[in-house]
Scaffold this active site. Structure first.
Site, PDB file in Angstrom:
ATOM      1  N   ASP A   1     -40.897  20.507 -35.723  1.00  0.00           N
ATOM      2  CA  ASP A   1     -41.452  20.740 -36.713  1.00  0.00           C
ATOM      3  C   ASP A   1     -42.849  20.561 -36.944  1.00  0.00           C
ATOM      4  OD1 ASP A   1     -39.031  22.261 -37.661  1.00  0.00           O
ATOM      5  OD2 ASP A   1     -38.693  20.889 -39.179  1.00  0.00           O
TER       6      ASP A   1
ATOM      7  N   HIS B   1     -61.228   8.310 -18.126  1.00  0.00           N
ATOM      8  CA  HIS B   1     -60.736   8.765 -19.225  1.00  0.00           C
ATOM      9  C   HIS B   1     -59.849   8.038 -19.835  1.00  0.00           C
ATOM     10  CE1 HIS B   1     -61.126  12.789 -16.661  1.00  0.00           C
ATOM     11  NE2 HIS B   1     -62.252  12.372 -17.247  1.00  0.00           N
TER      12      HIS B   1
ATOM     13  N   ASP C   1     -67.665   7.857 -25.309  1.00  0.00           N
ATOM     14  CA  ASP C   1     -67.868   9.076 -24.695  1.00  0.00           C
ATOM     15  C   ASP C   1     -67.171  10.021 -25.896  1.00  0.00           C
ATOM     16  OD1 ASP C   1     -67.917  11.506 -23.722  1.00  0.00           O
ATOM     17  OD2 ASP C   1     -67.226  11.053 -21.590  1.00  0.00           O
TER      18      ASP C   1
ATOM     19  N   ASP D   1     -71.068  16.501 -26.200  1.00  0.00           N
ATOM     20  CA  ASP D   1     -70.484  15.593 -25.073  1.00  0.00           C
ATOM     21  C   ASP D   1     -71.584  14.454 -25.056  1.00  0.00           C
ATOM     22  OD1 ASP D   1     -69.143  14.578 -23.246  1.00  0.00           O
ATOM     23  OD2 ASP D   1     -68.929  15.986 -21.729  1.00  0.00           O
TER      24      ASP D   1
ATOM     25  N   HIS E   1     -67.823  10.046  -9.994  1.00  0.00           N
ATOM     26  CA  HIS E   1     -67.916  11.499 -10.739  1.00  0.00           C
ATOM     27  C   HIS E   1     -68.946  12.413 -10.595  1.00  0.00           C
ATOM     28  CE1 HIS E   1     -70.163  10.131 -14.075  1.00  0.00           C
ATOM     29  NE2 HIS E   1     -69.386   8.885 -14.306  1.00  0.00           N
TER      30      HIS E   1
ATOM     31  N   HIS F   1     -71.707  19.032 -15.943  1.00  0.00           N
ATOM     32  CA  HIS F   1     -70.746  20.202 -16.051  1.00  0.00           C
ATOM     33  C   HIS F   1     -71.451  21.177 -17.312  1.00  0.00           C
ATOM     34  CE1 HIS F   1     -69.280  18.159 -20.001  1.00  0.00           C
ATOM     35  NE2 HIS F   1     -69.034  17.291 -19.102  1.00  0.00           N
TER      36      HIS F   1
ATOM     37  N   HIS G   1     -65.991  21.214 -20.828  1.00  0.00           N
ATOM     38  CA  HIS G   1     -66.359  21.547 -19.367  1.00  0.00           C
ATOM     39  C   HIS G   1     -66.302  23.057 -19.323  1.00  0.00           C
ATOM     40  CE1 HIS G   1     -64.302  17.385 -17.623  1.00  0.00           C
ATOM     41  NE2 HIS G   1     -65.470  17.445 -18.612  1.00  0.00           N
TER      42      HIS G   1
ATOM     43  N   GLU H   1     -74.781  12.868 -16.926  1.00  0.00           N
ATOM     44  CA  GLU H   1     -74.222  11.809 -17.204  1.00  0.00           C
ATOM     45  C   GLU H   1     -73.832  10.838 -16.036  1.00  0.00           C
ATOM     46  OE1 GLU H   1     -69.747  12.950 -18.265  1.00  0.00           O
ATOM     47  OE2 GLU H   1     -70.629  14.792 -17.988  1.00  0.00           O
TER      48      GLU H   1
ATOM     49  N   TYR I   1     -69.655   1.685 -12.438  1.00  0.00           N
ATOM     50  CA  TYR I   1     -68.528   1.276 -12.853  1.00  0.00           C
ATOM     51  C   TYR I   1     -68.144   0.234 -11.761  1.00  0.00           C
ATOM     52  CZ  TYR I   1     -68.778   5.652 -15.155  1.00  0.00           C
ATOM     53  OH  TYR I   1     -69.222   6.795 -15.803  1.00  0.00           O
TER      54      TYR I   1
ATOM     55  N   ARG J   1     -72.134   4.429 -18.938  1.00  0.00           N
ATOM     56  CA  ARG J   1     -72.392   5.828 -18.613  1.00  0.00           C
ATOM     57  C   ARG J   1     -73.274   6.288 -19.832  1.00  0.00           C
ATOM     58  NH1 ARG J   1     -67.771   7.663 -18.100  1.00  0.00           N
ATOM     59  NH2 ARG J   1     -67.123   8.404 -19.897  1.00  0.00           N
TER      60      ARG J   1
ATOM     61  N   GLU K   1     -75.003   9.846 -21.334  1.00  0.00           N
ATOM     62  CA  GLU K   1     -74.723  11.211 -21.073  1.00  0.00           C
ATOM     63  C   GLU K   1     -75.299  11.964 -22.346  1.00  0.00           C
ATOM     64  OE1 GLU K   1     -70.607  12.449 -21.845  1.00  0.00           O
ATOM     65  OE2 GLU K   1     -71.077  14.470 -20.766  1.00  0.00           O
TER      66      GLU K   1
END
Ligand code: GLY
Ligand code: MN
Ligand code: MN
Length: 433
Positions: free
Chosen positions: A36, A239, A256, A267, A346, A350, A357, A380, A384, A401, A403
């Site tokens: 629901d 992520h 991020d 972003d 990475h 993008h 993306h 970005e 790491y 990072r 960005e």
């Protein structure tokens, strides 16, 4: 979403598919979260781009030159009882009056109308494989038409993707779109500043996420993607979206997060010290990432190609890794061998737009795409550093990072997200304030 813009886009699509083509574009389905309970509805970006129509269960059809109307919008009927429970619907009258449809028809009548609309066209522009219900319906309509060939009816012989046409258009942002993206960027930058100011040891990752989301929501934005708030070693998980841990004195926190305004995304990533002061090691790594980011942004110029920001970032990161003692050897050779990938796995960006993306080709004829005005991309780079025997312990679990979102203009790169501080001195000053 400006209706004038949508009308312009529909005309452009119709020009490109020509008088013998027909295009069909479905709205996003409602998605069930659990019993629901639905996920908040987010319109499909292609459909939104062409229609501005906010409802599910709709199909836009563009049939250039059709005498009864070139832009047909199939949508739900008005239904006072359902609307009492679920919210207002435009209905067919609203689709025509407020959303510019030449003809609006009930979605329940697709099977009656679509064979007639498709009859005699040469190409159906449809992105197969996205919504299986529509793939099946289309096959059914084509089969119906083929079965009637003795009556002079003719099924379109070709089904071709609309993506190349539509996504090429979406890659180039108009002034109105840039205005939306600038607003999304400004509010998202304010959200990052707010998180920096709220941060101190003992605060949790989800509390910083709440600061970010508070800033979005009080300005009418939603999030453009799941916010990442990673303290300490969590910053090394690209992520990481659990946002569940307590932030510790002496650690960095990577955020991020970007908001969405009128269907357009920001972003942004910033990485700052939980206690407001970078340690000398954190500073040293941060300065390498920042230098790489600035070098990459410098490549966002008309005439440069897609991969040049990445190449610039990789060069500066590799030189920095050698200076820091994390890589050994000649930087040029290390770049060649992609030795940096242990710390930078990475790519540098993008396309950005309605999707975080975003759509748009990165290569044309197997060559990296050359930058042109109106394109928006992210820049970005990051580093790491996960614990390992061959790495000095003082670097362990540093994840950084930075960005920003960059618009290509004739005057050079325009950083839409410049209101989010990224110089060490600026960040420390804001966190002290
Ligand atoms: N936030 C997703 C990305 O940076 O690509
Ligand atoms: Mn990004
Ligand atoms: Mn991001």
């Amino acid at each position: 979403m400006s209706q004038q813009e949508c009308a312009k886009r529909r005309r452009a699509v119709m020009d490109r598919i020509g008088p013998h083509g027909v295009a069909i574009v479905p709205s996003a389905p409602h998605r069930l979260r659990n019993h629901d309970v639905h996920y908040p509805y987010r319109q499909d970006s292609d459909f939104q781009y062409l229609t501005g129509f906010p409802e599910p269960e709709a199909l836009a059809v563009l049939a250039p030159g059709r005498p009864e109307g070139q832009y047909i919008l199939f949508c739900r009927d008005r239904d006072p009882e359902r609307e009492t429970w679920e919210g207002r619907r435009a209905g067919q009258a609203g689709a025509q009056e407020n959303f510019g449809a030449d003809q609006a028809l009930p979605i329940s009548q697709l099977d009656e109308w679509m064979p007639k609309i498709l009859n005699g066209r040469e190409q159906v522009h449809h992105s197969l494989g996205q919504q299986s219900w529509l793939d099946k319906k289309l096959i059914g309509w084509l089969t119906t038409l083929r079965g009637q060939s003795r009556r002079g009816v003719r099924a379109p012989p070709e089904v071709v993707s609309l993506d190349p046409v539509l996504h090429e258009m979406r890659l180039f942002k108009s002034d109105v779109e840039i205005g939306y993206m600038q607003h999304a960027s400004d509010i998202s930058a304010a959200a990052h500043r707010r998180a920096m100011q709220a941060c101190k040891p003992g605060v949790t990752e989800y509390q910083l996420a709440a600061e970010i989301h508070h800033e979005y929501e009080r300005n009418g934005l939603t999030w453009a993607y799941g916010s990442i708030v990673g303290g300490g070693s969590n910053a090394c998980i690209l992520h990481y979206v659990e946002n569940a841990d307590v932030l510790k004195d002496g650690d960095l926190v990577l955020i991020d997060a970007g908001g969405e305004w009128q269907g357009y995304c920001a972003d942004i990533t910033r990485t700052f010290p939980v206690n407001g002061r970078y340690t000398s090691t954190q500073k040293a790594v941060y300065e390498v990432v920042l230098a790489a980011q600035l070098a990459a942004i410098d490549m966002c110029q008309i005439g440069r190609h897609w991969n040049q920001p990445h190449e610039a970032a990789v060069r500066v990161l590799t030189e920095g890794l050698v200076t820091l003692g994390l890589l050994k050897g000649e930087p040029a050779e290390l770049v060649e061998k992609e030795a940096y990938r242990r710390f930078y796995m990475h790519s540098t960006g993008h396309w950005l737009g309605m999707d975080v993306h975003d759509v748009g080709a990165y290569k044309l004829n197997d060559q990296w795409r050359v930058f042109e005005p109106g394109m928006v991309l992210t820049v970005e780079p990051g580093l790491y550093i996960t614990p390992a025997d061959d790495i000095d312990e003082r670097f362990w679990n540093i994840g950084i990072r930075i960005e920003d979102d960059v618009l290509i203009t004739a005057e050079g790169p325009r950083i839409l997200t410049s209101q989010a501080p990224k110089q060490i001195a600026e960040i420390e000053a804001l966190m002290r304030a």
